[in-house]
Design an enzyme around this catalytic site. Sequence first.
Site, mmCIF file in Angstrom:
data_model
loop_
_atom_site.group_PDB
_atom_site.id
_atom_site.type_symbol
_atom_site.label_atom_id
_atom_site.label_comp_id
_atom_site.label_asym_id
_atom_site.label_seq_id
_atom_site.Cartn_x
_atom_site.Cartn_y
_atom_site.Cartn_z
ATOM 1 N N GLU A 147 0.965 -1.318 -0.110
ATOM 2 C CA GLU A 147 0.002 -0.144 -0.081
ATOM 3 C C GLU A 147 0.986 1.356 -0.055
ATOM 4 O O GLU A 147 0.447 2.136 -0.516
ATOM 5 C CB GLU A 147 -0.776 -0.112 1.147
ATOM 6 C CG GLU A 147 -2.314 -0.548 1.092
ATOM 7 C CD GLU A 147 -3.328 -0.343 2.086
ATOM 8 O OE1 GLU A 147 -4.444 -1.030 1.936
ATOM 9 O OE2 GLU A 147 -3.085 0.471 2.966
ATOM 10 N N HIS A 189 9.332 -26.614 0.488
ATOM 11 C CA HIS A 189 8.413 -27.823 -0.384
ATOM 12 C C HIS A 189 7.645 -27.438 -1.003
ATOM 13 O O HIS A 189 6.491 -28.280 -1.195
ATOM 14 C CB HIS A 189 8.281 -28.792 0.894
ATOM 15 C CG HIS A 189 9.541 -29.426 1.624
ATOM 16 N ND1 HIS A 189 10.345 -30.356 1.237
ATOM 17 C CD2 HIS A 189 10.199 -28.771 2.763
ATOM 18 C CE1 HIS A 189 11.289 -30.733 2.053
ATOM 19 N NE2 HIS A 189 11.239 -29.579 2.774
ATOM 20 N N LYS A 224 -13.929 0.773 -2.841
ATOM 21 C CA LYS A 224 -14.722 1.126 -1.797
ATOM 22 C C LYS A 224 -16.178 1.718 -2.316
ATOM 23 O O LYS A 224 -17.180 1.634 -1.994
ATOM 24 C CB LYS A 224 -14.092 2.063 -0.764
ATOM 25 C CG LYS A 224 -13.390 1.374 0.328
ATOM 26 C CD LYS A 224 -12.797 2.177 1.372
ATOM 27 C CE LYS A 224 -11.757 2.041 1.932
ATOM 28 N NZ LYS A 224 -11.014 3.064 2.590
HETATM 29 O O1 PA5 Z 1 -3.119 1.694 5.734
HETATM 30 C C1 PA5 Z 1 -4.255 2.051 5.858
HETATM 31 O O2 PA5 Z 1 -4.741 3.297 6.047
HETATM 32 C C2 PA5 Z 1 -5.564 1.053 5.396
HETATM 33 O O3 PA5 Z 1 -4.991 -0.079 5.134
HETATM 34 C C3 PA5 Z 1 -6.151 0.891 6.606
HETATM 35 O O4 PA5 Z 1 -5.707 0.236 7.841
HETATM 36 C C4 PA5 Z 1 -7.586 0.148 6.409
HETATM 37 O O5 PA5 Z 1 -8.256 0.399 5.154
HETATM 38 C C5 PA5 Z 1 -8.637 0.076 7.509
HETATM 39 O O6 PA5 Z 1 -9.056 1.369 7.620
HETATM 40 P P1 PA5 Z 1 -9.563 1.856 9.119
HETATM 41 O O7 PA5 Z 1 -8.671 1.907 10.155
HETATM 42 O O8 PA5 Z 1 -10.138 3.448 8.767
HETATM 43 O O9 PA5 Z 1 -10.878 1.339 9.284
#
Ligand code: PA5
Length: 435
Positions: free
Chosen positions: A282, A311, A425
């Site tokens: 990410e 393996h 989303k």
């Molecule tokens: O790194 C990030 O910002 C995302 O992966 C969030 O952790 C994930 O989408 C969950 O978001 P939130 O904590 O707002 O529910």
Amino acid sequence: MLKLNYDKLSEINSDHGLSRKEIEAESVNLKMYLDKIKSYDLGFYSIIDDEKLLKSIENYASQIKGKFQNIVVLGIGGSSLGTICLQQSLKHLYQNELSEQVYPKLHVIDNIDPDLINGIEELLNLEQTLFIVVTKSGGTPETLSQFLYFREKVKSSNLVIEDHFVFVTDPEKGLLRELSNENPNIKTFEVPSNVGGRFSVLTAVGLLPAKLIGINIRALIDGAREMRDKFLSENFEQNLPFQMAAIQYLSASKKGKSINVTYPYVQKLIKLSDWYRQLLAESIGKELDRGGDKVNVGITPVHALGATDQHSQNQLYMEGPNDKLFIFITVDKHQVELEIPFEEKFSEKLGYLKDVSFEKLLKTEMQGTIDSLVNYNKPSIKLEIEKVDEKNLGELLMFLETATAFLGEFYNIDAFNQPGVEMAKNLTKKYLTKT
Ligand code: PA5
């Protein structure tokens, strides 16, 4: 103390490996990248000085001591992966199955598959359960739908919501914050606005559940602070996160290693790889650079576990495309020393196991894998820690976070946003919205 060993990079053909000189040449950028990172509003490496946060978690833990048999974390992505990693690394590998439990059992529910939700519900005695709802944005549908579900169950069991729910969310924004403001009796911990989800393991997001299951969060923080000092150093030799990022960047951009395989030979660190997979994917996978130009960069994280995946995946790793940098992780000492019993009657076929412990076998298998990779001209580096404990893990987590921050600078991208996850989303919301 964490060691970063990259000797093997210079033992292979220079089309695929890197010489120490090539890596060191990047040191000219260290100060500039560090200054840039420091100029952003980033809380992930300063939150570890927040004594108030640690005290508030400790106070809460002593208030609820002995009240619950189960802690259930509802969260996803950065709101769950760090907690899973802390639990798997620092508690007994079969913690929830042990007959004697000093601390509550921890379950992290990070999906909305009804079978998972139903499965955990069947295990829980709600009277004995505390739900920690973790969402930084306060609006993540997966987490909120889980919350609505369990809130209903708690209510219909005539239990008091504020006795069974704790929130961890943004100090100001989001639906969970609104709910917390409406009901101030629900204990709420803050995730500072300047700490992104995947960088939040050392905030209340990871520290609260960790403390409730008996993890020494102060030692975790101590380890993280030691690595933070290295990250802030302008000295190339000391700045291990910078060296790591330089290796990842050069391997990807100059030698075609666009895949990083995290390969711990430590069972307890299997979930560290899951946590790191999100962090790397990410943070670095981006369409635009900081100047707004289309660059479509990224490193694809893959994980393997030694010796299990020798393996399963080693065939591909040895003979398949040379597009991977291997990141081995090892410990000097595993928690226990276990001898493999030996009988003379096996000496012909199993003589090599005489006087060999499981630890020795595991480490030797790792050496075999690393040396085979060298023979196939495949690049690898090794992260070495003394043992899996709070201090070393804190160091390792901060190392990977700060290396990722540097990597963002190498690529000149914003490592702290995630615009690419928005479209799916929004489409989900659109498809579900009734007109
Ligand atoms: O790194 C990030 O910002 C995302 O992966 C969030 O952790 C994930 O989408 C969950 O978001 P939130 O904590 O707002 O529910």
